[in-house]
Design a protein around this motif. Structure first.
Motif, mmCIF file in Angstrom:
data_model
loop_
_atom_site.group_PDB
_atom_site.id
_atom_site.type_symbol
_atom_site.label_atom_id
_atom_site.label_comp_id
_atom_site.label_asym_id
_atom_site.label_seq_id
_atom_site.Cartn_x
_atom_site.Cartn_y
_atom_site.Cartn_z
ATOM 1 N N TRP A 157 34.069 47.890 33.401
ATOM 2 C CA TRP A 157 34.250 46.440 33.303
ATOM 3 C C TRP A 157 35.740 46.138 33.360
ATOM 4 C CZ3 TRP A 157 30.808 42.733 33.825
ATOM 5 C CH2 TRP A 157 30.972 41.466 33.246
ATOM 6 N N PHE A 158 36.128 45.256 34.300
ATOM 7 C CA PHE A 158 37.537 44.826 34.367
ATOM 8 C C PHE A 158 37.737 43.800 33.247
ATOM 9 C CE2 PHE A 158 36.880 45.591 39.139
ATOM 10 C CZ PHE A 158 37.746 46.662 39.251
ATOM 11 N N HIS A 159 37.876 44.294 32.015
ATOM 12 C CA HIS A 159 37.835 43.387 30.859
ATOM 13 C C HIS A 159 38.951 42.345 30.860
ATOM 14 C CE1 HIS A 159 40.432 46.709 29.767
ATOM 15 N NE2 HIS A 159 40.847 46.094 28.685
ATOM 16 N N LEU A 160 40.085 42.682 31.479
ATOM 17 C CA LEU A 160 41.192 41.714 31.484
ATOM 18 C C LEU A 160 40.956 40.582 32.492
ATOM 19 C CD1 LEU A 160 44.265 44.133 31.179
ATOM 20 C CD2 LEU A 160 42.967 42.999 29.367
ATOM 21 N N ARG A 161 39.959 40.752 33.358
ATOM 22 C CA ARG A 161 39.645 39.711 34.344
ATOM 23 C C ARG A 161 38.378 38.952 33.970
ATOM 24 N NH1 ARG A 161 43.162 40.379 38.977
ATOM 25 N NH2 ARG A 161 44.510 42.098 38.354
ATOM 26 N N ASP A 162 37.858 39.207 32.786
ATOM 27 C CA ASP A 162 36.617 38.548 32.385
ATOM 28 C C ASP A 162 36.926 37.163 31.829
ATOM 29 O OD1 ASP A 162 34.078 37.852 31.620
ATOM 30 O OD2 ASP A 162 33.918 39.329 29.999
ATOM 31 N N ASN A 163 37.351 36.264 32.740
ATOM 32 C CA ASN A 163 37.582 34.880 32.339
ATOM 33 C C ASN A 163 37.220 33.981 33.526
ATOM 34 O OD1 ASN A 163 40.008 34.355 34.061
ATOM 35 N ND2 ASN A 163 40.859 36.014 32.802
ATOM 36 N N LYS A 164 37.117 32.703 33.232
ATOM 37 C CA LYS A 164 36.591 31.763 34.220
ATOM 38 C C LYS A 164 37.403 31.757 35.516
ATOM 39 C CE LYS A 164 34.597 27.181 34.491
ATOM 40 N NZ LYS A 164 34.371 25.880 33.857
ATOM 41 N N LYS A 165 38.722 31.786 35.376
ATOM 42 C CA LYS A 165 39.579 31.706 36.575
ATOM 43 C C LYS A 165 39.354 32.906 37.490
ATOM 44 C CE LYS A 165 44.427 31.496 38.038
ATOM 45 N NZ LYS A 165 44.957 32.860 38.123
ATOM 46 N N GLU A 166 39.456 34.104 36.925
ATOM 47 C CA GLU A 166 39.334 35.309 37.765
ATOM 48 C C GLU A 166 37.920 35.449 38.322
ATOM 49 O OE1 GLU A 166 42.046 36.868 38.460
ATOM 50 O OE2 GLU A 166 43.353 36.134 36.861
ATOM 51 N N ARG A 167 36.945 35.000 37.539
ATOM 52 C CA ARG A 167 35.553 35.125 37.980
ATOM 53 C C ARG A 167 35.142 34.018 38.957
ATOM 54 N NH1 ARG A 167 31.732 37.685 33.307
ATOM 55 N NH2 ARG A 167 30.321 37.564 35.105
ATOM 56 N N SER A 168 36.047 33.059 39.185
ATOM 57 C CA SER A 168 35.792 32.030 40.197
ATOM 58 C C SER A 168 36.499 32.361 41.509
ATOM 59 C CB SER A 168 36.298 30.666 39.714
ATOM 60 O OG SER A 168 35.686 30.327 38.498
ATOM 61 N N THR A 169 37.311 33.421 41.499
ATOM 62 C CA THR A 169 38.075 33.788 42.694
ATOM 63 C C THR A 169 37.138 34.330 43.767
ATOM 64 O OG1 THR A 169 39.965 34.345 41.297
ATOM 65 C CG2 THR A 169 39.962 35.245 43.534
ATOM 66 N N LEU A 170 37.217 33.761 44.978
ATOM 67 C CA LEU A 170 36.329 34.222 46.063
ATOM 68 C C LEU A 170 37.097 34.799 47.246
ATOM 69 C CD1 LEU A 170 33.545 31.469 45.991
ATOM 70 C CD2 LEU A 170 33.350 33.859 45.289
ATOM 71 N N GLN A 171 38.413 34.526 47.307
ATOM 72 C CA GLN A 171 39.219 35.147 48.360
ATOM 73 C C GLN A 171 40.531 35.618 47.748
ATOM 74 O OE1 GLN A 171 39.442 32.858 52.012
ATOM 75 N NE2 GLN A 171 37.220 32.831 52.216
ATOM 76 N N VAL A 172 41.028 36.727 48.274
ATOM 77 C CA VAL A 172 42.272 37.315 47.757
ATOM 78 C C VAL A 172 43.093 37.894 48.914
ATOM 79 C CG1 VAL A 172 41.382 38.001 45.479
ATOM 80 C CG2 VAL A 172 41.112 39.548 47.426
#
Lengths: 143, 143
Positions: free
Chosen positions: A47-62
């Motif tokens: 689990w990418f625990h440091l990315r478990d937040n709304k912003k990172e989990r809404s990211t669809l392109q990088v």
């Protein structure tokens, strides 16, 4: 009926992250490791625990930042930790197992990352040496 | 602090399961597929929804039933759908993408299985042709 959500119970934790990493499986799940030593490689889901937040989990392109020259791509075309479900997978060499702790080589996970699952690596299912990938994935680290 | 649980939001569903399977990504996640066509193979993470119950998620050892002659092993030494977190992973050939629907070859998931994630297959990270595995995994289907 469309099922919308699922619940994970973490089975362990990355205790030490380096060239050789230590993955400790919580004692209540430890008997699930029986015979894992028969495999030279294991797939670790974490689990990418440091990315478990709304912003990172809404990211669809990088723009994959560890790969110089990479274009902007969809998160499902990258191994970015920012994605709707912050799950990382990594093929690692299993060096040894001592009680409930695995020593593995090549784990690309931060210390304290929760472990979701361990799966045996099975070459006839998992190995596709000649799979096609774009040039940018060849620059920088493997994933 | 030990993190104990995580929450998944499913991003799609297996709409048709056969030699060629159809995986539909929900429209709100569809832009995450940009440039996936650059890869010949993708790793699909899906939810074993029929095993998402207390009994199956408490299973820690199994006799892999599709592999004649397999001994009793830990669930982490098998690809059994009965496991603490009912996640399946499968390396598939990406045949085509039409709008939000992927056609893939080799997906070992039942129809209606929720999709958790799609990842590009990267040979230098994911392919270990000479990984060692015990004899029983060679009998029966690949996983």
């Amino acid at each position: 009926m469309v099922i919308k959500e699922g619940k994970l119970r973490f089975i362990g934790v990355v205790e030490h992250a380096d060239e050789l990493s230590k993955v400790r499986i919580h004692s209540e799940f430890c008997s699930g490791l029986k015979s894992l030593n028969d495999f030279s490689h294991v797939i670790i889901l974490y689990w990418f625990h440091l990315r478990d937040n709304k912003k990172e989990r809404s990211t669809l392109q990088v723009v994959p930042r560890r790969h110089p020259g990479a274009p902007q791509v969809g998160v499902f075309s990258s191994r970015s930790p920012s994605r709707p479900n912050p799950i990382g997978i990594c093929v690692t060499e299993l060096v040894k197992i001592e009680e409930c702790t695995l020593t593995v080589k090549g784990l690309d996970a931060l210390e304290s990352s929760p472990i979701i699952d361990i799966k045996p690596y099975i070459p006839r299912a998992d190995s596709v040496p000649d799979a096609r990938a774009p040039g940018w994935v060849l620059c920088g680290p493997p994933t």
